[in-house]
Motif scaffolding. Sequence first.
Motif, PDB file in Angstrom:
ATOM      1  N   GLN A 182      51.256  63.850  38.283  1.00 54.62           N
ATOM      2  CA  GLN A 182      51.687  62.632  38.971  1.00 54.62           C
ATOM      3  C   GLN A 182      50.784  62.288  40.149  1.00 54.62           C
ATOM      4  N   ASN A 183      50.243  63.329  40.785  1.00 55.23           N
ATOM      5  CA  ASN A 183      49.385  63.130  41.953  1.00 55.23           C
ATOM      6  C   ASN A 183      47.899  63.144  41.592  1.00 55.23           C
ATOM      7  N   LYS A 184      47.618  63.125  40.285  1.00 56.36           N
ATOM      8  CA  LYS A 184      46.224  63.094  39.796  1.00 56.36           C
ATOM      9  C   LYS A 184      45.403  64.259  40.346  1.00 56.36           C
ATOM     10  N   SER A 218      44.243  71.881  39.374  1.00 61.13           N
ATOM     11  CA  SER A 218      44.366  70.569  40.011  1.00 61.13           C
ATOM     12  C   SER A 218      43.000  69.899  40.143  1.00 61.13           C
ATOM     13  N   ASN A 219      41.981  70.685  40.426  1.00 67.55           N
ATOM     14  CA  ASN A 219      40.629  70.129  40.534  1.00 67.55           C
ATOM     15  C   ASN A 219      40.154  69.557  39.206  1.00 67.55           C
ATOM     16  N   VAL A 245      40.595  60.042  45.272  1.00 65.92           N
ATOM     17  CA  VAL A 245      41.033  61.349  44.784  1.00 65.92           C
ATOM     18  C   VAL A 245      40.606  62.475  45.716  1.00 65.92           C
ATOM     19  N   GLY A 246      40.428  62.130  46.998  1.00 60.64           N
ATOM     20  CA  GLY A 246      40.316  63.161  48.004  1.00 60.64           C
ATOM     21  C   GLY A 246      38.940  63.628  48.410  1.00 60.64           C
ATOM     22  N   ALA A 251      28.277  62.976  48.503  1.00 59.11           N
ATOM     23  CA  ALA A 251      27.552  64.210  48.170  1.00 59.11           C
ATOM     24  C   ALA A 251      28.513  65.285  47.655  1.00 59.11           C
ATOM     25  N   HIS A 252      29.663  65.418  48.294  1.00 55.29           N
ATOM     26  CA  HIS A 252      30.662  66.397  47.855  1.00 55.29           C
ATOM     27  C   HIS A 252      31.179  66.046  46.470  1.00 55.29           C
ATOM     28  N   PHE A 253      31.416  64.757  46.255  1.00 55.45           N
ATOM     29  CA  PHE A 253      31.896  64.298  44.947  1.00 55.45           C
ATOM     30  C   PHE A 253      30.885  64.595  43.846  1.00 55.45           C
ATOM     31  N   ILE A 254      29.618  64.291  44.090  1.00 58.52           N
ATOM     32  CA  ILE A 254      28.586  64.499  43.073  1.00 58.52           C
ATOM     33  C   ILE A 254      28.467  65.980  42.718  1.00 58.52           C
TER      34      ILE A 254
END
Length: 270
Positions: A182-184, A218-219, A245-246, A251-254
């Motif tokens: 539910q919280n993706k 969750s990740n 999504v947090g 850079a962290h996302f990539i």
Amino acid sequence: MEELKAIKGYYRPIQPTVKVDNGDIVYREVRPGKDVENLIYCYWQLTAVKPLEKPFIYRVVSDGCIDIFFNHHQLDENYIMGFCRKYTEFQIGKEFNYVGIRFLPAAFPLLFGLDAKRLSNQSQELKAVLPKFSKWIETNLSTDDSLDNVTFQIDNMLAEIIQNKDFEIDGRFFNSLKLIFQNKGLLDTEKDLMMGLSPRQLRRVFDFYIGTTPKAFSNVVRFQYILNAKPSTQSLKENKLYLDVGFFDQAHFIKNFKTFYGVTPSKAFQ
């Protein structure tokens, strides 16, 4: 089985690294029959239409699922792959026809009573895990069967197991799982998943049903949410979906995306 039905409603674990049909390689998904649809997300087939010029490297992205798969040309070559914390690559040759079963999260341990943790981050021969299932594939399927016929037979076999199975449902675990979906995947697993289980108990049940910790799972759910959104490289830059999504910066996302997919978002969505 309502708990598993809810999972199916919230989660769509996709494998996007092969286009549906690029001319030489075809990837196809088939939905399961009604009797098994709450346990299986899909059946899939990856096949070379003609011999390739060089061995094909198949990249499997993290999807939170357990898969059983086999070589349809050589049925005694059947395997199982558990939850993976990162992408995995297989060199599968110049000629191949693989068929697989993608179980929804928690479905495989629930159905077979096997600890998902022992399967994690690896693929291994199915006969080492489920020898009867491995033998069934060898003796009941045929290399001449169409994919529809293969899935029909597996549907019936698994439906019989379900019919004779007395499922023990841990509502606390499935409520935690539902909350993650539910919280993706964007939540504090130490604080937000207090469902009558201590942090240690929660990790133990996630190890058994998923094969990893609540945080690691969750990740993957968060990563799969991004895949399902089907962003373009341009929309990722303009809409900054990763902020939703947090991720606090690009850079962290990539870096996180590359861990699960194997390439950068710009290459994946080009």
